[in-house]
Design a protein around this motif. Structure first.
Motif, PDB file in Angstrom:
ATOM      1  N   PRO A  13      -6.477  -1.389   8.776  1.00 16.78           N
ATOM      2  CA  PRO A  13      -5.588  -2.211   7.969  1.00 16.78           C
ATOM      3  C   PRO A  13      -6.140  -2.504   6.575  1.00 16.78           C
ATOM      4  N   ASP A  14      -7.463  -2.378   6.384  1.00 20.81           N
ATOM      5  CA  ASP A  14      -8.021  -2.682   5.067  1.00 20.81           C
ATOM      6  C   ASP A  14      -7.719  -1.586   4.040  1.00 20.81           C
ATOM      7  N   ARG A  15      -7.140  -0.482   4.489  1.00 19.76           N
ATOM      8  CA  ARG A  15      -6.728   0.569   3.555  1.00 19.76           C
ATOM      9  C   ARG A  15      -5.308   0.270   3.107  1.00 19.76           C
ATOM     10  N   ALA A  16      -5.174  -0.691   2.213  1.00 20.18           N
ATOM     11  CA  ALA A  16      -3.854  -1.127   1.761  1.00 20.18           C
ATOM     12  C   ALA A  16      -3.119   0.009   1.072  1.00 20.18           C
ATOM     13  N   ILE A  17      -1.935   0.275   1.532  1.00 17.19           N
ATOM     14  CA  ILE A  17      -1.133   1.366   0.981  1.00 17.19           C
ATOM     15  C   ILE A  17      -0.778   1.098  -0.475  1.00 17.19           C
ATOM     16  N   ALA A  18      -0.494  -0.131  -0.807  1.00 18.86           N
ATOM     17  CA  ALA A  18      -0.095  -0.464  -2.179  1.00 18.86           C
ATOM     18  C   ALA A  18      -1.160  -0.104  -3.204  1.00 18.86           C
ATOM     19  N   ALA A  19      -2.405  -0.054  -2.789  1.00 20.57           N
ATOM     20  CA  ALA A  19      -3.490   0.259  -3.714  1.00 20.57           C
ATOM     21  C   ALA A  19      -3.700   1.757  -3.908  1.00 20.57           C
ATOM     22  N   LEU A  20      -3.026   2.581  -3.107  1.00 23.75           N
ATOM     23  CA  LEU A  20      -3.220   4.027  -3.179  1.00 23.75           C
ATOM     24  C   LEU A  20      -2.448   4.640  -4.345  1.00 23.75           C
ATOM     25  N   SER A  21      -3.058   5.635  -4.982  1.00 21.14           N
ATOM     26  CA  SER A  21      -2.341   6.417  -5.980  1.00 21.14           C
ATOM     27  C   SER A  21      -1.316   7.277  -5.257  1.00 21.14           C
ATOM     28  N   PHE A  22      -0.388   7.840  -6.012  1.00 18.16           N
ATOM     29  CA  PHE A  22       0.597   8.738  -5.420  1.00 18.16           C
ATOM     30  C   PHE A  22      -0.101   9.897  -4.721  1.00 18.16           C
ATOM     31  N   GLU A  23      -1.081  10.484  -5.403  1.00 22.19           N
ATOM     32  CA  GLU A  23      -1.773  11.648  -4.854  1.00 22.19           C
ATOM     33  C   GLU A  23      -2.521  11.321  -3.572  1.00 22.19           C
ATOM     34  N   ALA A  24      -3.186  10.163  -3.538  1.00 21.10           N
ATOM     35  CA  ALA A  24      -3.923   9.758  -2.336  1.00 21.10           C
ATOM     36  C   ALA A  24      -2.965   9.496  -1.174  1.00 21.10           C
ATOM     37  N   ALA A  25      -1.853   8.824  -1.468  1.00 15.13           N
ATOM     38  CA  ALA A  25      -0.868   8.536  -0.424  1.00 15.13           C
ATOM     39  C   ALA A  25      -0.238   9.823   0.101  1.00 15.13           C
ATOM     40  N   MET A  26       0.072  10.747  -0.787  1.00 17.27           N
ATOM     41  CA  MET A  26       0.665  12.015  -0.366  1.00 17.27           C
ATOM     42  C   MET A  26      -0.340  12.823   0.461  1.00 17.27           C
ATOM     43  N   GLY A  27      -1.591  12.815   0.064  1.00 17.32           N
ATOM     44  CA  GLY A  27      -2.622  13.520   0.824  1.00 17.32           C
ATOM     45  C   GLY A  27      -2.774  12.959   2.222  1.00 17.32           C
ATOM     46  N   GLU A  28      -2.778  11.636   2.323  1.00 13.75           N
ATOM     47  CA  GLU A  28      -2.882  11.011   3.643  1.00 13.75           C
ATOM     48  C   GLU A  28      -1.641  11.299   4.484  1.00 13.75           C
ATOM     49  N   LEU A  29      -0.484  11.276   3.846  1.00  9.73           N
ATOM     50  CA  LEU A  29       0.757  11.583   4.553  1.00  9.73           C
ATOM     51  C   LEU A  29       0.735  13.017   5.086  1.00  9.73           C
TER      52      LEU A  29
END
Length: 91
Positions: A13-29
């Motif tokens: 839970p400490d990996r807040a999604i709101a703090a992720l860049s687009f690229e980081a969020a897309m990579g995780e997705l």
């Protein structure tokens, strides 16, 4: 089907999604999709991955919408010279 330690870290839970860049969020997705498609995760972990993936998708969509709102198009007059700018999608 196995639960791996890195899977637990990815869902922390400490990996807040709101703090992720687009690229980081897309990579995780993309990683989540590969894991779900592999079928090598438990039902419980699959549900948790799906929920995080859903949140990441929403975050990516919001980031794209914000970027699109910031893009401006150059308007050209009849003589072909720039006359100003308009927001993206308004022509």
């Amino acid at each position: 089907m196995t639960d791996t330690p890195d899977a637990a870290a990815a869902l922390a839970p400490d990996r807040a999604i709101a703090a992720l860049s687009f690229e980081a969020a897309m990579g995780e997705l993309e990683t989540i999709v590969r894991r779900l498609e592999s079928g090598d995760v438990s039902l419980e972990e699959s549900v948790a991955l799906y929920e995080r993936g859903h949140a990441l998708r929403g975050h990516c969509e919001a980031r794209l919408a914000a970027a699109q709102a910031r893009i401006e198009q150059v308007s050209l007059g009849a003589d072909g010279r720039p006359t100003g700018t308009t927001p993206f999608g308004e022509s």
